[in-house]
Design a protein around this motif. Sequence first.
Motif, PDB file in Angstrom:
ATOM      1  N   LEU A   1      42.029  49.004  22.025  1.00 28.26           N
ATOM      2  CA  LEU A   1      42.254  47.611  21.603  1.00 28.26           C
ATOM      3  C   LEU A   1      42.872  47.608  20.208  1.00 28.26           C
ATOM      4  O   LEU A   1      42.461  48.387  19.346  1.00 28.26           O
ATOM      5  N   LEU A   2      43.852  46.722  20.020  1.00 27.85           N
ATOM      6  CA  LEU A   2      44.348  46.500  18.661  1.00 27.85           C
ATOM      7  C   LEU A   2      43.896  45.109  18.215  1.00 27.85           C
ATOM      8  O   LEU A   2      44.232  44.108  18.850  1.00 27.85           O
ATOM      9  N   VAL A   3      43.117  45.053  17.146  1.00 29.28           N
ATOM     10  CA  VAL A   3      42.694  43.772  16.571  1.00 29.28           C
ATOM     11  C   VAL A   3      43.690  43.452  15.466  1.00 29.28           C
ATOM     12  O   VAL A   3      43.745  44.158  14.451  1.00 29.28           O
ATOM     13  N   ARG A   4      44.480  42.425  15.683  1.00 28.43           N
ATOM     14  CA  ARG A   4      45.641  42.223  14.808  1.00 28.43           C
ATOM     15  C   ARG A   4      45.441  41.079  13.813  1.00 28.43           C
ATOM     16  O   ARG A   4      45.015  39.982  14.187  1.00 28.43           O
TER      17      ARG A   4
ATOM     18  N   ALA B   1      45.855  46.567  24.723  1.00 32.61           N
ATOM     19  CA  ALA B   1      45.579  45.133  24.610  1.00 32.61           C
ATOM     20  C   ALA B   1      45.521  44.739  23.139  1.00 32.61           C
ATOM     21  O   ALA B   1      45.040  45.509  22.301  1.00 32.61           O
ATOM     22  N   VAL B   2      46.021  43.538  22.854  1.00 31.47           N
ATOM     23  CA  VAL B   2      46.020  43.063  21.467  1.00 31.47           C
ATOM     24  C   VAL B   2      45.137  41.818  21.376  1.00 31.47           C
ATOM     25  O   VAL B   2      45.248  40.903  22.182  1.00 31.47           O
ATOM     26  N   GLU B   3      44.275  41.826  20.379  1.00 31.97           N
ATOM     27  CA  GLU B   3      43.386  40.684  20.142  1.00 31.97           C
ATOM     28  C   GLU B   3      43.817  40.050  18.821  1.00 31.97           C
ATOM     29  O   GLU B   3      43.790  40.711  17.779  1.00 31.97           O
ATOM     30  N   ASP B   4      44.207  38.801  18.878  1.00 33.97           N
ATOM     31  CA  ASP B   4      44.708  38.137  17.679  1.00 33.97           C
ATOM     32  C   ASP B   4      43.524  37.699  16.808  1.00 33.97           C
ATOM     33  O   ASP B   4      42.706  36.882  17.239  1.00 33.97           O
ATOM     34  N   ALA B   5      43.474  38.229  15.587  1.00 33.64           N
ATOM     35  CA  ALA B   5      42.362  37.876  14.684  1.00 33.64           C
ATOM     36  C   ALA B   5      42.858  37.048  13.503  1.00 33.64           C
ATOM     37  O   ALA B   5      42.141  36.912  12.509  1.00 33.64           O
ATOM     38  N   ALA B   6      44.058  36.482  13.625  1.00 35.21           N
ATOM     39  CA  ALA B   6      44.602  35.694  12.507  1.00 35.21           C
ATOM     40  C   ALA B   6      43.625  34.566  12.161  1.00 35.21           C
ATOM     41  O   ALA B   6      43.137  33.861  13.048  1.00 35.21           O
ATOM     42  N   GLY B   7      43.329  34.433  10.885  1.00 32.23           N
ATOM     43  CA  GLY B   7      42.429  33.372  10.426  1.00 32.23           C
ATOM     44  C   GLY B   7      40.954  33.717  10.587  1.00 32.23           C
ATOM     45  O   GLY B   7      40.089  32.915  10.245  1.00 32.23           O
TER      46      GLY B   7
ATOM     47  N   ASP C   1      45.182  45.373  10.429  1.00 30.46           N
ATOM     48  CA  ASP C   1      44.946  45.534  11.859  1.00 30.46           C
ATOM     49  C   ASP C   1      43.911  46.653  12.009  1.00 30.46           C
ATOM     50  O   ASP C   1      43.814  47.539  11.147  1.00 30.46           O
ATOM     51  N   VAL C   2      43.164  46.606  13.090  1.00 28.46           N
ATOM     52  CA  VAL C   2      42.220  47.708  13.382  1.00 28.46           C
ATOM     53  C   VAL C   2      42.538  48.204  14.786  1.00 28.46           C
ATOM     54  O   VAL C   2      42.496  47.436  15.749  1.00 28.46           O
ATOM     55  N   LEU C   3      42.863  49.495  14.873  1.00 27.03           N
ATOM     56  CA  LEU C   3      43.165  50.080  16.188  1.00 27.03           C
ATOM     57  C   LEU C   3      41.946  50.861  16.678  1.00 27.03           C
ATOM     58  O   LEU C   3      41.395  51.703  15.947  1.00 27.03           O
ATOM     59  N   VAL C   4      41.544  50.560  17.904  1.00 28.84           N
ATOM     60  CA  VAL C   4      40.435  51.288  18.537  1.00 28.84           C
ATOM     61  C   VAL C   4      41.005  52.025  19.745  1.00 28.84           C
ATOM     62  O   VAL C   4      41.680  51.422  20.578  1.00 28.84           O
ATOM     63  N   GLN C   5      40.764  53.335  19.802  1.00 27.16           N
ATOM     64  CA  GLN C   5      41.238  54.108  20.949  1.00 27.16           C
ATOM     65  C   GLN C   5      40.074  54.900  21.525  1.00 27.16           C
ATOM     66  O   GLN C   5      39.341  55.567  20.788  1.00 27.16           O
ATOM     67  N   ASP C   6      39.941  54.771  22.819  1.00 24.39           N
ATOM     68  CA  ASP C   6      38.813  55.399  23.516  1.00 24.39           C
ATOM     69  C   ASP C   6      37.483  55.090  22.822  1.00 24.39           C
ATOM     70  O   ASP C   6      36.610  55.942  22.699  1.00 24.39           O
ATOM     71  N   GLY C   7      37.367  53.859  22.372  1.00 25.62           N
ATOM     72  CA  GLY C   7      36.103  53.391  21.790  1.00 25.62           C
ATOM     73  C   GLY C   7      35.909  53.716  20.325  1.00 25.62           C
ATOM     74  O   GLY C   7      34.934  53.269  19.729  1.00 25.62           O
ATOM     75  N   LEU C   8      36.835  54.488  19.720  1.00 23.96           N
ATOM     76  CA  LEU C   8      36.684  54.872  18.310  1.00 23.96           C
ATOM     77  C   LEU C   8      37.771  54.234  17.452  1.00 23.96           C
ATOM     78  O   LEU C   8      38.929  54.121  17.909  1.00 23.96           O
ATOM     79  N   ILE C   9      37.442  53.888  16.240  1.00 27.90           N
ATOM     80  CA  ILE C   9      38.452  53.345  15.324  1.00 27.90           C
ATOM     81  C   ILE C   9      39.368  54.493  14.892  1.00 27.90           C
ATOM     82  O   ILE C   9      38.895  55.522  14.391  1.00 27.90           O
TER      83      ILE C   9
END
Length: 469
Positions: free
Chosen positions: A6-9, A44-50, A23-31
């Motif tokens: 997951l990418l938390v953007r 998958a990208v999760e928009d964290a703006a704001g 942004d925080v990138l998580v791959q195979d459950g690890l940051i």
Amino acid sequence: MTTRDLLVRGGRVLQGDTLIEADVLVQDGLITAIGEVEAPDGVAVEDAAGLLVLPGIIDPHVHFGWPGAADDFGAGSRAAVAGGVTTFIEFAVQFPGERLDEAVEAWKRMGEQSVCDFALHAIVSDARPETLEAMGRVVDGGVTSFKMFMTSQHSGGLGVDDGTLYAIMQRVAELGGLSMAHCENDEVIGHLAGRLIESGVVTAEGHSAARPPLVEAEAIARAVRLADAAGSDFYIPHLSSGDGLQAALVDTGREVAVIAETCPQFLALTADVYARPDGAHYVMSPPIKAAEDQAELWEGLVDGRVSTVGSDHCPYPRALKDENARSDFRRIPNGVPGVETLLPVLYTLGVRSGRFGLGDLARIASLNPARIFGLDDRKGSIAVGKHGDLVLFDPGRRFGTAPSALNSRIDYSIYEDVDLWGMPVATVARGRVVAREQRVVDDGHRGEFLARTPGVDLAPFDRRTVVAG
Ligand code: URP
Ligand code: ZN
């Protein structure tokens, strides 16, 4: 590519006391990256703006498998993630006569229903030679903290006498683990409760009156002395009173660390709740205390004398709570809900009210429990290499406290009349979005049991600065 990518953007990511745009990138459950990150193909990208991006909350004190309580591991863990808690520590109970190591293994299997990661403490109810021996196997199996009850009445007979408590603490010391005790003086409670009932005080107010701060402070003082003599570091769960805090931190020249945990209900509510018509719903042990106690607990949290906040989540359905509410407070089952509201209570009354900052919240509710319980190689902060446990948090939205807004199976709420702020817009557990806006969205996710190793250095958490004596 796995589904734990997951990418938390574009959120404001908490690093220590500072928020950074990242942004925080998580791959195979690890940051794997924090900064300006390109989304790898297909992630998958999760928009964290704001939104604020906080470390997943760790609740070091829940009871999801307690007999008769409303929430099992499945329901309790769903309530947890809906409130931003991504890791919890449950108490595996050795009921009288059971083999300790078998009991612990059975609770690990119950944990297979969890939607987020969990660890276990073990509740030890005797000091038979076979139990003390089994404690070694329990530690080898990844459970390094041991709790004993100093009370029998509210715990369904799990209480131990002081000799047993001391023998178990000695064994914990040998194993390099952490002792914990439910600290209340059973005999004094029994005496006061009997008097109250005789004089016609039968409702929840009697529960509170039978457990004045003395009851907690005396037991803490005794347990700290015993832990020190045994050479065992000692953790006090659900500290409820100012006198208890003084007793915990008195400097007797001891060599062991003594660490205090309090609960959200002690920080948000006062003993007046026991006079309400639904006062039975607030019955837990130790009970909620006076405003002065609450003020001292907040002071302790702010200055570091209290290290953690555990919910002690152990709710009973309304029908069970109400059954004896008007005839005998001693028969009201003890325990309240709390895992789901832990983060909004700390945010609202800690950060929003100006008592402390977001960094303090993250320390108290994530980093400290991770460090104290030997999970900080995996949990407790947003850092490369740690688990991708995150809360995308909107501090400007209210958190729903009505039973219909909450996920626990419990049919009442102890915060219905309290305004709580801060919405976990998305809870990410090991790289998967498991809850959105107080609703669980990934019920299939199965958390993992987190094995721990003994020998944690707890000296930084001991603050014996209150009274010299
Ligand atoms: O009243 C409480 N706290 N019930 C849960 C079990 C315990 O004592 O921690
Ligand atoms: Zn408890």
